[in-house]
Motif scaffolding. Structure first.
Motif, PDB file in Angstrom:
ATOM      1  N   LYS A  32      27.849  13.995  24.062  1.00 28.10           N
ATOM      2  CA  LYS A  32      27.339  15.275  24.544  1.00 28.10           C
ATOM      3  C   LYS A  32      25.810  15.200  24.570  1.00 28.10           C
ATOM      4  N   ALA A  33      25.226  15.753  25.602  1.00 33.80           N
ATOM      5  CA  ALA A  33      23.766  15.727  25.697  1.00 33.80           C
ATOM      6  C   ALA A  33      23.272  16.969  26.434  1.00 33.80           C
ATOM      7  N   VAL A  34      22.042  17.383  26.146  1.00 29.34           N
ATOM      8  CA  VAL A  34      21.430  18.482  26.894  1.00 29.34           C
ATOM      9  C   VAL A  34      20.665  17.863  28.065  1.00 29.34           C
ATOM     10  N   VAL A  35      21.136  18.205  29.258  1.00 32.86           N
ATOM     11  CA  VAL A  35      20.598  17.561  30.457  1.00 32.86           C
ATOM     12  C   VAL A  35      19.792  18.568  31.278  1.00 32.86           C
ATOM     13  N   LEU A  36      18.623  18.135  31.750  1.00 35.01           N
ATOM     14  CA  LEU A  36      17.857  18.930  32.701  1.00 35.01           C
ATOM     15  C   LEU A  36      18.252  18.451  34.097  1.00 35.01           C
ATOM     16  N   ASN A  83       3.160  13.547  34.925  1.00 34.32           N
ATOM     17  CA  ASN A  83       4.169  12.541  35.243  1.00 34.32           C
ATOM     18  C   ASN A  83       5.556  12.885  34.728  1.00 34.32           C
ATOM     19  N   PRO A  84       6.123  13.991  35.156  1.00 33.56           N
ATOM     20  CA  PRO A  84       7.458  14.324  34.645  1.00 33.56           C
ATOM     21  C   PRO A  84       8.482  13.293  35.095  1.00 33.56           C
ATOM     22  N   PRO A  85       9.550  13.113  34.312  1.00 32.06           N
ATOM     23  CA  PRO A  85      10.580  12.130  34.680  1.00 32.06           C
ATOM     24  C   PRO A  85      11.413  12.646  35.856  1.00 32.06           C
ATOM     25  N   LYS A  86      12.186  11.737  36.432  1.00 34.45           N
ATOM     26  CA  LYS A  86      13.116  12.169  37.472  1.00 34.45           C
ATOM     27  C   LYS A  86      14.290  12.907  36.841  1.00 34.45           C
TER      28      LYS A  86
END
Lengths: 496, 496
Positions: A32-36, A83-86
């Protein structure tokens, strides 16, 4: 990097109950992960099932027990960091847990070690694979929640107070957003130096709980500069500014001779739930450029500090490791003890971030992937029903307790269109702040007065179902989202 | 302030011999002082007889035994300091001596105390009346010459290294003009911290004597930034810049993460013997303004420091007193010992300042009102005769040993017209650098190699009479002045 390229796979989400109580990797090797899912508002946050990472060369795999929530996460969610990630990306800059596996050519760690780790994203998951250079063994007796509350906040506070600020006894400090995670760290670390005058700004509802530890508190709405001038006509020795914009110029003008202004955040660019180009640009325009010759004439110093930059771009992990050791010693001898505002489940991330955004937190917000999403009380269920029926959003009363800052009041948020989202997986807040535990060790501790005050308009609380399960689709028009949209049109007090 | 309004009174100048050997106030209540008669070149400096000051409320009267010569004096002489005083004025920012009288409501001092004192002007005199807050009792065993060499230079070095620079073991420093008074203090104080890499710039002729104490030395003419990048690709932790102008931008670009640039002087504005508006303005234009947000992105710090500003405008004398106590302890335990370039009589001030201007000094130049002006050797008298007869100024050869700095080479000095001067009292240099003692305790010590090298063109030395007396009018066309005028058109290396 493991997990980066994983695709959404709602169908294979783990069963509700098992996923909360089992720290070991699941059979299907998922976690389980919190995904943006894209930059924007709360609905971009989803708890998803993702492939478990495997530790690469020089990495360790951590079974995560606690994650820190930072204002930086809010800025990342809105896409206003450098530089935010994709996207999609697993969020989170810090996590604590136990080492479960060790990659090749990784030295200094063993399976079973309890650690805190920092990484640019990928920390808000049941498992995280992190380069060993960003991993620190925590001392005996330190809880995972405390570890996750200490890492980024206390490192930042320590560096700006001592390594940059060079704090000495008898000096004075102005620290903005003193009620937040870094603010609480500043309060505690400042006490290691004798006779320091601490000026702090914080939302009015936090003053009661902060009063015993801050010499003079100011609401963000008042002319704090003028008030400080009355109390310290010469100015202050150190200004710790996480807000930027107009606060920068005011802060520099408040410095006494040999005083130092330290910019360690730019949270005043966040004026709504999503990215506002207007407030972003305004914040940059507002900050005056300064000639070193002016500093020479005035005996003043300017500094900027970003832990994220220092660790992940500038490669100063050895320096950071030395400081982490110092912090562990301060923790072990009882000098520091993080103030934890609440411990939330992954499924409660949207509420937790909104709480941070609304500056309601006093201290650190922690995520714990091993705990259950909160269940509502009977009162809350009733409040929710009332809220549903009269559709009165909570924010309409909040603005009375959170005075507007003039620099924010005219911002025009420009929401970025959600790139891909149907709200099938979005997690809705299902408890109110009144339920939030103030400490990980006492999850049922009664709320502090400031919390009770903040949560006063209970009958306008957001609605949520009584079901603790979180993977079910919810309708878009729930009050939780209504609240968020409302917030964008208001002017929240600066970050804490 | 006593002495400020005193008028020139050449007729009542003290007799030559008595004035040198008698520390007590003269019968006619006059004293010898170095007076700046107007802003400009060396001819504006005169040793004059002035009324003795009487200590006002809160002041002490000091019988002066030693005075420090600083680059600041050179800038004051040219009128390029902030808020310069009205002329005529007794020059000098620091002096050491014995307390001779105490003004009303002055506490903490007794007649007979040996002290060092700081004041904005009025220090280069046989007697100086100075507010007690700027006066510091010197420890047992500290010579007056050492005291005058320590005050401004070591205070500045201490503050920029430790209080602003926050120097830690293992760090690297770039210090410009490392051979001068502050530079020598930086060298010695840096040694109190383990494993520091010290990069220094200095004129080539000083390298031999500096080599043992500086990790890497660069001539001002070389591209030191490129050289340092080769040795420390990440950059340096601390840049200590007394030059300003283009050195500022280069210094900031050389900083490693968490590095700090500290501007503590602007001596690159001095490109000739007198004020040059062109070089002054150029220095300001060259320095880029910087946004605090840029510092935030880069984890860098900028600072400016001026001791004069701190003490006399910003009233931080208690802070300075604490530091002076620390320096006295470091002196007493042998950690620091000022390097004294030469001890000159008041009458030799013009030569001393020219030496500073030409960056020939290694360490501090001290004035001692109790010593005799130097007498020439037979060789010098011959050299002087030759110089008189062929009117070949010394400067024509000097430029070969002092490489030109590119930033200075196109400056156009604009000399300010002397307001009032007939040269009836101007003091001429009458010895060459070869005669200059390197230590106050060993006035006859043989010169260091660097000195010998600098003084090589002995047959072109400035002319002077063999008479030690200094109050006699001299002709304007002596080589000493010719040298000064020549210098204006050349481009000296930056200050040390």
């Amino acid at each position: 990097m493991p997990g980066d390229s994983a695709e959404e796979n709602p169908a294979s989400a783990p069963a509700k109950e098992e996923s909360k109580t089992d720290d070991k990797p699941k059979e299907p090797k998922e976690m389980k992960a919190v995904v943006l899912t894209g930059f924007g508002g709360l609905k971009m946050l989803k708890v998803q099932s993702k492939p478990q990472p495997t530790p690469g060369e020089g990495e360790v795999l951590i079974a995560v027990k606690a994650c820190g929530v930072n204002f930086l996460d809010l800025m990342l969610r809105q896409g206003v960091t450098d530089n935010p990630p994709k996207t999609p990306v697993i969020m989170g800059y810090e996590c604590a847990g136990t080492i479960e596996a060790i990659g090749e050519k990784t030295e200094g760690f063993s399976v079973g070690d309890n650690v805190i780790a920092l990484k640019e994203c990928h920390c808000w998951a049941e498992l995280a694979s992190i380069p060993a250079k960003y991993v620190y063994k925590i001392p005996e007796g330190m809880t995972f929640h405390d570890a996750a509350a200490i890492a980024m906040n206390y490192l930042t506070a320590y560096i700006i107070l001592f390594d940059i600020g060079n704090l000495r006894s008898g000096q004075s400090i102005l620290a903005h957003s003193i009620g937040g995670g870094v603010g609480q760290a500043i309060i505690q670390l400042t006490k290691t130096v004798e006779n320091v005058t601490l000026y702090g700004t914080a939302s009015a509802h936090k003053h009661e709980s902060l009063k015993p530890n801050v010499t003079h508190l100011f609401d963000h709405g008042v002319d704090y500069a003028q008030e400080i001038r009355k109390l310290s006509p010469e100015g202050v020795d150190i200004v710790l500014d996480c807000l930027c914009g107009d606060y920068t110029n005011k802060g520099i003008s408040l410095l006494r001779p040999m005083g130092r202004y330290i910019l360690f955040g730019t949270s005043s660019v966040v004026t709504g739930e999503t990215k506002s180009f207007f407030s972003f640009a305004k914040s940059w325009w507002q900050v005056d450029k300064i000639s070193p010759l002016k500093l020479y004439d005035d005996n003043k110093f300017l500094a900027g500090f970003q832990l994220r930059q220092l660790l992940f771009r500038e490669n100063q992990h050895e320096y950071v490791r030395q400081l982490m050791d110092k912090l562990f010693k301060l923790y072990t001898d009882g000098t520091i003890k993080p103030v934890i505002d609440q411990v939330a489940s992954f499924e409660d991330i949207a509420e937790a971030m909104q709480r941070l955004h609304d500056r309601k937190n006093i201290g650190k917000i922690i995520l714990d992937p091993t705990i259950q999403p909160k269940e509502k009380t009977k009162n809350e269920a009733e409040a929710e029903d009332r809220a549903k029926s009269d559709s009165e959003p909570e924010e309409s009363t909040k603005s009375e307790t959170e005075p507007e800052e003039s620099i924010d009041s005219d911002s025009e948020p420009e929401e970025i269109s959600p790139p891909d989202t149907e709200p099938e997986e979005i997690i809705k807040p299902d408890v109110k702040p009144t339920e939030i535990a103030k400490s990980d060790t006492k999850p049922e501790a009664k709320p502090k007065p400031a919390d009770a005050e903040a949560a006063a308009p209970a009958d306008a609380a957001p609605a949520a179902t009584a079901d603790a399960a979180t993977e079910e689709p919810k309708a878009e028009e729930t009050p939780a989202e209504g609240e968020a949209e409302k917030t964008e049109e208001e002017a929240p007090a600066p970050a804490e």
